[in-house]
Design an enzyme around this catalytic site. Sequence first.
Site, PDB file in Angstrom:
ATOM      1  N   ASN A   9       0.871  -1.175   0.000  1.00 46.75           N
ATOM      2  CA  ASN A   9       0.000   0.000   0.000  1.00 46.75           C
ATOM      3  C   ASN A   9       0.912   1.230   0.000  1.00 46.75           C
ATOM      4  OD1 ASN A   9      -1.806   2.030   0.515  1.00 46.75           O
ATOM      5  ND2 ASN A   9      -2.370   1.323   2.576  1.00 46.75           N
ATOM      6  N   LYS A  11       0.157   4.285  -0.314  1.00 52.86           N
ATOM      7  CA  LYS A  11      -0.457   5.481   0.289  1.00 52.86           C
ATOM      8  C   LYS A  11      -0.185   6.711  -0.585  1.00 52.86           C
ATOM      9  CE  LYS A  11      -0.189   3.205   4.709  1.00 52.86           C
ATOM     10  NZ  LYS A  11      -0.175   3.297   6.157  1.00 52.86           N
ATOM     11  N   HIS A  94      -9.754   1.461   5.074  1.00 52.27           N
ATOM     12  CA  HIS A  94      -8.474   1.625   5.774  1.00 52.27           C
ATOM     13  C   HIS A  94      -8.659   2.614   6.923  1.00 52.27           C
ATOM     14  CE1 HIS A  94      -4.306   2.587   6.591  1.00 52.27           C
ATOM     15  NE2 HIS A  94      -3.973   1.499   5.917  1.00 52.27           N
ATOM     16  N   GLU A  96      -6.954   4.937   7.823  1.00 49.98           N
ATOM     17  CA  GLU A  96      -6.632   6.318   7.431  1.00 49.98           C
ATOM     18  C   GLU A  96      -7.776   6.969   6.656  1.00 49.98           C
ATOM     19  OE1 GLU A  96      -2.818   5.541   5.622  1.00 49.98           O
ATOM     20  OE2 GLU A  96      -2.001   5.053   7.589  1.00 49.98           O
ATOM     21  N   GLU A 179      -5.814  -4.872  10.656  1.00 47.64           N
ATOM     22  CA  GLU A 179      -4.828  -3.809  10.829  1.00 47.64           C
ATOM     23  C   GLU A 179      -5.091  -3.062  12.139  1.00 47.64           C
ATOM     24  OE1 GLU A 179      -2.741  -2.781   6.973  1.00 47.64           O
ATOM     25  OE2 GLU A 179      -4.255  -1.254   7.359  1.00 47.64           O
ATOM     26  N   GLY A 185       2.180   2.241  10.808  1.00 46.63           N
ATOM     27  CA  GLY A 185       3.157   3.310  10.634  1.00 46.63           C
ATOM     28  C   GLY A 185       3.869   3.699  11.918  1.00 46.63           C
ATOM     29  N   SER A 225       3.075  -2.283  10.382  1.00 44.98           N
ATOM     30  CA  SER A 225       4.522  -2.380  10.591  1.00 44.98           C
ATOM     31  C   SER A 225       5.111  -3.741  10.190  1.00 44.98           C
ATOM     32  CB  SER A 225       4.883  -2.032  12.040  1.00 44.98           C
ATOM     33  OG  SER A 225       4.482  -0.700  12.325  1.00 44.98           O
TER      34      SER A 225
HETATM   35  P1  PGA Z   1       2.583   0.210   7.723  1.00 42.10           P
HETATM   36  O1  PGA Z   1       1.136   0.456   7.068  1.00 42.10           O
HETATM   37  O2  PGA Z   1       3.108  -1.086   7.169  1.00 42.10           O
HETATM   38  O3  PGA Z   1       3.390   1.408   7.326  1.00 42.10           O
HETATM   39  O4  PGA Z   1       2.379   0.134   9.206  1.00 42.10           O
HETATM   40  C1  PGA Z   1       0.246  -0.604   6.844  1.00 42.10           C
HETATM   41  C2  PGA Z   1      -1.028  -0.064   6.254  1.00 42.10           C
HETATM   42  O5  PGA Z   1      -1.439   1.033   6.638  1.00 42.10           O
HETATM   43  O6  PGA Z   1      -1.666  -0.693   5.372  1.00 42.10           O
END
Ligand code: PGA
Length: 262
Positions: A9, A11, A94, A96, A179, A185, A225
């Site tokens: 992803n 982003k 997601h 976010e 998640e 992140g 992560s």
């Molecule tokens: P990350 O993000 O691996 O940077 O923690 C995962 C995601 O948001 O899909």
Amino acid sequence: MRRKLVIGNWKMNLTPTEASAMIERLVPAITQPKADVAICPSFVALLRAKKLLERSPIKLGAQDVHWSESGAFTGSVSPNMLKDAGVSLCIVGHSETRGRFGKLETPEFTVPYFAESDQTVNLKIKALLYCSIAPVLCVGETLAEREDGKTDEVIAKQLDGALEGIDAEELQDFVVAYEPVWAIGTGKVCDTPEAERVCATIRDYLRTACGNDVADRTRILYGGSVKAANAKELFAQPNIDGGLVGGASLNPQEFAQIAASV
Ligand code: PGA
């Protein structure tokens, strides 16, 4: 036997030019993957990505979608537009983009700027299934919800909302990504036994709500992560069918290593 799936992803990272350079490095690094591998660039990089991935096993995904076919929805992209751009899977819900986290904080006010809800997630899943694009439904709890012991309840509610009015036969190609919001992140990975426990709980939910076939074929990913250093252990769990990878997917060697960890 479910084939593992590893999704990058990206982003809001990489211009179309940078995305092309990244794909040119990824293609020779991922030629005969033991897992299904996909990348989700920004909308503006999709068409170039489609061309560059023509002879590669790497699939193309999108990070979001609108549920309508077309119309007066300024700024939005429809499932059939994604299909035409070569997309075969799409992330929905997601953390976010869900309203309760998608907030713009300024000293004077807080504005929700994406406002994804269980209802819009449900509409998007239906629209994607209609266009034969596999939905990748993200679910997960915040740190406060985990500390209150509400993890399973929060996820069950997200699944209830997301799957409302969808028949089991429609869920041929459906992916769920667990998640935990506090692990995204942040560098804090959910420990493996707990990630496996939650993914097994999601599978039990699917078994009860949609039957054995859906429960057995749906791929349940872990995201938050994921890195080359922890992927092998996570992906070895019986109910973790791969990963949704954010930050680490922006490094082609690391992402190729994660994809090879199955
Ligand atoms: P990350 O993000 O691996 O940077 O923690 C995962 C995601 O948001 O899909």
